[in-house]
Design a protein around this motif. Structure first.
Motif, mmCIF file in Angstrom:
data_model
loop_
_atom_site.group_PDB
_atom_site.id
_atom_site.type_symbol
_atom_site.label_atom_id
_atom_site.label_comp_id
_atom_site.label_asym_id
_atom_site.label_seq_id
_atom_site.Cartn_x
_atom_site.Cartn_y
_atom_site.Cartn_z
ATOM 1 N N ARG A 187 0.840 -1.204 0.000
ATOM 2 C CA ARG A 187 0.000 0.000 0.000
ATOM 3 C C ARG A 187 0.879 1.260 0.000
ATOM 4 O O ARG A 187 0.584 2.235 -0.711
ATOM 5 N N ALA A 188 1.966 1.224 0.768
ATOM 6 C CA ALA A 188 2.880 2.364 0.796
ATOM 7 C C ALA A 188 3.509 2.592 -0.578
ATOM 8 O O ALA A 188 3.644 3.738 -1.031
ATOM 9 N N GLU A 189 3.882 1.520 -1.265
ATOM 10 C CA GLU A 189 4.486 1.652 -2.598
ATOM 11 C C GLU A 189 3.490 2.256 -3.586
ATOM 12 O O GLU A 189 3.840 3.125 -4.393
ATOM 13 N N ALA A 190 2.239 1.808 -3.526
ATOM 14 C CA ALA A 190 1.214 2.356 -4.427
ATOM 15 C C ALA A 190 0.998 3.847 -4.159
ATOM 16 O O ALA A 190 0.891 4.651 -5.098
ATOM 17 N N LEU A 191 0.949 4.209 -2.881
ATOM 18 C CA LEU A 191 0.780 5.623 -2.536
ATOM 19 C C LEU A 191 1.961 6.459 -3.015
ATOM 20 O O LEU A 191 1.795 7.592 -3.483
ATOM 21 N N LEU A 192 3.162 5.908 -2.908
ATOM 22 C CA LEU A 192 4.349 6.628 -3.368
ATOM 23 C C LEU A 192 4.290 6.838 -4.883
ATOM 24 O O LEU A 192 4.618 7.920 -5.381
ATOM 25 N N LEU A 193 3.855 5.835 -5.612
ATOM 26 C CA LEU A 193 3.738 5.959 -7.064
ATOM 27 C C LEU A 193 2.693 7.004 -7.451
ATOM 28 O O LEU A 193 2.795 7.638 -8.503
ATOM 29 N N LEU A 194 1.694 7.204 -6.587
ATOM 30 C CA LEU A 194 0.653 8.209 -6.829
ATOM 31 C C LEU A 194 1.085 9.603 -6.390
ATOM 32 O O LEU A 194 0.315 10.562 -6.519
ATOM 33 N N GLY A 195 2.305 9.715 -5.839
ATOM 34 C CA GLY A 195 2.801 11.019 -5.400
ATOM 35 C C GLY A 195 2.334 11.417 -4.021
ATOM 36 O O GLY A 195 2.587 12.558 -3.597
ATOM 37 N N ARG A 196 1.719 10.511 -3.287
ATOM 38 C CA ARG A 196 1.204 10.816 -1.944
ATOM 39 C C ARG A 196 2.267 10.389 -0.917
ATOM 40 O O ARG A 196 2.121 9.418 -0.199
ATOM 41 N N GLU A 197 3.334 11.171 -0.844
ATOM 42 C CA GLU A 197 4.498 10.772 -0.078
ATOM 43 C C GLU A 197 4.217 10.685 1.419
ATOM 44 O O GLU A 197 4.667 9.751 2.096
ATOM 45 N N ASP A 198 3.474 11.627 1.975
ATOM 46 C CA ASP A 198 3.160 11.591 3.409
ATOM 47 C C ASP A 198 2.356 10.346 3.757
ATOM 48 O O ASP A 198 2.613 9.690 4.779
ATOM 49 N N ASP A 199 1.360 10.032 2.923
ATOM 50 C CA ASP A 199 0.557 8.827 3.162
ATOM 51 C C ASP A 199 1.418 7.572 3.023
ATOM 52 O O ASP A 199 1.235 6.585 3.748
ATOM 53 N N ALA A 200 2.354 7.595 2.081
ATOM 54 C CA ALA A 200 3.250 6.448 1.903
ATOM 55 C C ALA A 200 4.111 6.251 3.146
ATOM 56 O O ALA A 200 4.312 5.114 3.601
ATOM 57 N N GLN A 201 4.625 7.339 3.705
ATOM 58 C CA GLN A 201 5.432 7.228 4.917
ATOM 59 C C GLN A 201 4.609 6.634 6.058
ATOM 60 O O GLN A 201 5.094 5.778 6.812
ATOM 61 N N ALA A 202 3.376 7.066 6.197
ATOM 62 C CA ALA A 202 2.517 6.559 7.263
ATOM 63 C C ALA A 202 2.249 5.065 7.084
ATOM 64 O O ALA A 202 2.270 4.289 8.049
ATOM 65 N N ALA A 203 2.008 4.642 5.843
ATOM 66 C CA ALA A 203 1.748 3.229 5.578
ATOM 67 C C ALA A 203 2.995 2.385 5.837
ATOM 68 O O ALA A 203 2.912 1.272 6.383
ATOM 69 N N LEU A 204 4.172 2.909 5.458
ATOM 70 C CA LEU A 204 5.407 2.172 5.717
ATOM 71 C C LEU A 204 5.656 2.059 7.212
ATOM 72 O O LEU A 204 6.052 0.990 7.705
#
Length: 526
Positions: free
Chosen positions: A131-148
């Motif tokens: 989920r974090a990788e998908a968010l990162l690919l979508l440019g949602r870096e803060d959400d990606a950090q939270a998921a990681l």
């Protein structure tokens, strides 16, 4: 090459993967070409992996094309029912081939699938990391950090999984033109090589030194320690590692009792009790060949070299850093000892190290009266000769050997292999890289090598355990590859980290009548 249903079986796919991991991509691709993969998601995912590995070795337009082909293979695997794994790989590879819109579309599909299939057979960490990788690919870096962060909290000690995620995220951020400094907060702990002098009283313990060592371990965030367990500094550092919850990996020259008889017992029963306690608490205990006899200075230096390499290999595996901690005397008495050699070898490569100074205490240690025959370290290579046409194979290898560095023990033919040896492991690795093009497979072992004068051939020949291990590695290596033992890989990590990148591919076990020994594919640095 398929089962009655027309789907490749697991053994066939594992053979393809084994060749790919060992660096024989051409052979892996040829094996894959014989499989019926039309609708098998596992086989299509293997195709994606092969194409991705090929892309990483290519440049320019060819690299982009192969990344695109890999993305399409993973996408087909997802459509055939392969789940989220091939879908997120297709998304990232689409980014790498320049198809940003496709990458975002596939990343969105991955998020939808994760939400819709909470029962997908994946670990909680993998689901959060995907989920974090998908968010990162979508440019949602803060959400990606939270998921990681959520994933790391679910599996805080899944270090290899964390490292794999961090490598993938660094690639994505690089392709997006973003900084990746925030990944360091999730990096696994550092690996430590340690050592030091032995002139300490066991009671009372040097409390100031113990406190300083603990402070270094905390400051460096050490999670793994590699070294021997001699009386004095080794045991003091090992105890500090155990106290802070780090994994202790002991590397001893020879057997436990043989080492203790030389480096622990002469210093008194108190040190032996501490040695036994630390040994029992260790995560792993490795005894370096040969097992017979008492260790001498050559074996002790060999074990220390392998311990340094173990820390470096573990740090690379975990996308972290290796550091060194040595306890040196506060005078010139240790200027040419084992710790000084370790210090110099580490610093020559520009690696970080901490030197703590502690005075030598006066210890009455009985003199060791036993004479030990000189031993010699060597990197032994065994080159497998194809049985189909031995003469042609020997002729091809003779021509290839002329392009190699001159060996220190000249080549000889055993009937199945050509064997030779180098005093320097980096030169041996260069020779192995040249020979893979002319041989079925190459194996290597680094350690104490027995050399005998053959009165029949009038030349020096190799014998003993090092030769057996090199030949076993050659027999286990996929065709067209070079595979070396863990000791060879560790020594190479110290001697030539910029030139070679050994990668773990499996274990030698039943073939050598011994506990499993790690087997590493010898690959050049990209």
């Amino acid at each position: 090459m398929t089962n009655p249903e027309g789907v490749p079986n697991r053994a066939q796919l594992l053979s393809v993967i084994a060749h790919a991991r060992a660096g024989a991509l051409d052979r892996a691709w040829a094996l894959y070409g014989g499989l019926d993969v039309a609708a098998d998601p596992a086989a299509l995912a293997v195709k994606g992996r092969l194409l991705k590995d090929m892309a990483l070795q290519a440049e320019g337009a060819a690299r982009l094309r192969l990344f695109d082909d890999a993305a399409q293979a993973y996408r087909q695997a997802a459509e055939a029912g392969g789940g989220t794994y091939p879908l997120i790989n297709a998304a990232t590879l689409s980014l790498l081939c320049g198809a940003g819109d496709s990458a975002r579309l596939l990343a969105g599909e991955a998020l939808t699938r994760i939400a819709a299939h909470p029962d997908e057979p994946e670990t909680p960490y993998y689901r959060a990391a995907t989920r974090a990788e998908a968010l990162l690919l979508l440019g949602r870096e803060d959400d990606a950090q939270a998921a990681l962060a959520e994933g790391v909290a679910l599996a805080p000690r899944a270090w290899e999984d964390h490292a794999s995620t961090l490598r993938q995220f660094a690639i994505i951020l690089g392709a997006q033109g973003r900084g990746d400094a925030w990944l360091n907060a999730y990096r696994p702990p550092r690996s430590l090589h340690f050592g030091g002098h032995m002139a300490f009283c066991a009671d009372p313990a040097p409390t100031d030194l113990s406190r300083d060592i603990a402070a270094v371990l905390e400051l460096e965030r050490v999670g793994f320690g590699y070294g021997a367990l001699a009386a004095g500094a080794d045991i003091i550092v090992a105890e500090a590692l155990i106290d802070c919850g780090a994994a202790l990996h002991i590397v001893l020259p020879g057997t436990v009792e043989g080492f203790a008889s030389v480096s622990v017992d002469p210093h008194g029963p108190a040190w032996r009790r501490r040695f036994d306690a630390a040994l029992a608490a260790a995560e792993t205990v490795r005894t370096v060949e040969p097992a017979e006899g008492r260790p001498d200075e050559t074996m002790i230096a060999l074990a220390d070299e392998i311990a340094m390499g173990g820390a470096l290999i573990n740090a690379r595996l975990l996308a972290s850093e290796a550091v060194q901690l040595l306890v040196m005397p506060d005078d010139a008495s240790g200027a040419d000892g084992a710790s000084a050699r370790s210090r110099d070898a580490w610093s020559r490569a520009g690696r970080r190290q901490t030197i703590l100074h502690a005075p030598r205490e006066h210890i009455d240690v009985p003199a060791d009266a036993e004479s030990i025959a000189p031993r010699h370290r060597a990197a032994v290579l065994a080159i497998r000769v194809a049985r189909e046409d031995r003469q042609a194979g020997l002729d091809a290898l003779k021509a290839a050997l002329e392009q190699c560095p001159a060996p220190d023990v000249a080549p000889s033919f055993t009937g199945d292999d050509i064997v030779l040896a180098y005093d320097d492991v980096a030169r041996a690795a260069r020779a192995a890289a040249i020979l893979t093009g002319a041989a079925g497979s190459v194996g290597g072992q680094y350690g104490i090598a027995e050399r005998v004068h053959d009165p029949f051939a009038g030349s020096v020949r190799l014998a003993g355990r090092a030769l057996d291990l090199a030949r076993a590695a050659a027999a286990s290596a996929p065709a067209g590859t070079a595979c070396v033992t863990e000791d060879f890989a560790a020594a190479l990590a110290v001697a030539a980290p910029e030139a070679f990148r050994p990668e773990f591919v499996g274990e030698l076990g039943s073939a050598i009548d011994a506990p499993p020994i790690g087997l590493f594919a010898l690959k050049p640095q990209r």
